[in-house]
Motif scaffolding. Structure first.
Motif, PDB file in Angstrom:
ATOM      1  N   ILE A  37       0.873  -1.171   0.000  1.00  0.00           N
ATOM      2  CA  ILE A  37       0.000   0.000   0.000  1.00  0.00           C
ATOM      3  C   ILE A  37       0.911   1.221   0.000  1.00  0.00           C
ATOM      4  CG2 ILE A  37      -1.866   1.245   1.132  1.00  0.00           C
ATOM      5  CD1 ILE A  37      -2.630  -1.393   2.521  1.00  0.00           C
ATOM      6  N   PRO A  38       0.980   1.936  -1.130  1.00  0.00           N
ATOM      7  CA  PRO A  38       1.882   3.072  -1.209  1.00  0.00           C
ATOM      8  C   PRO A  38       1.413   4.233  -0.344  1.00  0.00           C
ATOM      9  CG  PRO A  38       0.564   2.943  -3.191  1.00  0.00           C
ATOM     10  CD  PRO A  38       0.224   1.740  -2.351  1.00  0.00           C
ATOM     11  N   GLY A  39       2.343   5.134  -0.083  1.00  0.00           N
ATOM     12  CA  GLY A  39       1.979   6.360   0.607  1.00  0.00           C
ATOM     13  C   GLY A  39       2.733   6.561   1.898  1.00  0.00           C
ATOM     14  N   GLU A  40       2.486   7.722   2.467  1.00  0.00           N
ATOM     15  CA  GLU A  40       3.068   8.112   3.744  1.00  0.00           C
ATOM     16  C   GLU A  40       2.001   8.861   4.527  1.00  0.00           C
ATOM     17  OE1 GLU A  40       6.439  10.551   2.876  1.00  0.00           O
ATOM     18  OE2 GLU A  40       7.542   8.932   1.922  1.00  0.00           O
ATOM     19  N   ALA A  45      -0.292   2.607   5.088  1.00  0.00           N
ATOM     20  CA  ALA A  45       0.783   2.632   4.098  1.00  0.00           C
ATOM     21  C   ALA A  45       1.910   1.696   4.509  1.00  0.00           C
ATOM     22  CB  ALA A  45       1.302   4.054   3.931  1.00  0.00           C
ATOM     23  N   THR A 122      -3.774   8.324  -2.198  1.00  0.00           N
ATOM     24  CA  THR A 122      -2.988   8.471  -0.973  1.00  0.00           C
ATOM     25  C   THR A 122      -3.145   9.860  -0.353  1.00  0.00           C
ATOM     26  OG1 THR A 122      -1.016   9.009  -2.274  1.00  0.00           O
ATOM     27  CG2 THR A 122      -1.299   6.723  -1.606  1.00  0.00           C
TER      28      THR A 122
END
Length: 137
Positions: A37-40, A45, A122
């Protein structure tokens, strides 16, 4: 497996998520599943591996957000199934809502999911997780 069986396996996976059926989920994924799960700046994430990683993801999701997800379209080729869907929910810590159009790219081998890569909004999810400066932490 046939494309139709792969799609059904993925539909069964989403149905198990909707029911909160952890045993069914574990039966539908390989021991070494990878879920990306991409992102910050939001709780889900990251990359998780194996049944322990899946259990961690499910626990984090249930404690950090309320979500209603709707898979709308399933497109398959070979061992890959793309799921196009929509989610809406609320981050529990901030009480902020979000809407998210998403795609899951899922690899299915021998009737079990081996890899999931989410393509999500995101920014919407990070905004919902962000505390406002005026809010107490």
């Amino acid at each position: 497996m046939s494309i139709e069986k792969n799609i059904q396996t993925v539909k069964d996976f989403f149905a198990a998520i909707g029911r909160g059926d952890r045993e069914a989920l574990l039966a539908l994924v390989t021991e070494d599943i990878e879920w990306i799960i991409p992102g910050e700046d939001w709780p889900l994430a990251g990359t998780r591996h194996g049944h322990a990683g899946l259990a961690d993801l499910l626990e984090t999701a249930s404690t950090s957000m309320e979500t209603s997800t709707e898979p709308r379209e399933f497109v398959a080729q070979g061992d890959r199934v793309l799921v196009v869907g929509f989610a809406r929910g609320k981050n529990k810590a901030t009480n902020k809502t979000f809407e998210d159009d998403w795609i899951f790219a899922i690899t299915v081998r021998d009737g079990r999911l081996t890899k999931i890569r989410e393509y999500v909004d995101t920014q919407a999810l990070a905004r919902a997780a962000q505390m406002d400066a005026s809010e107490p932490a």
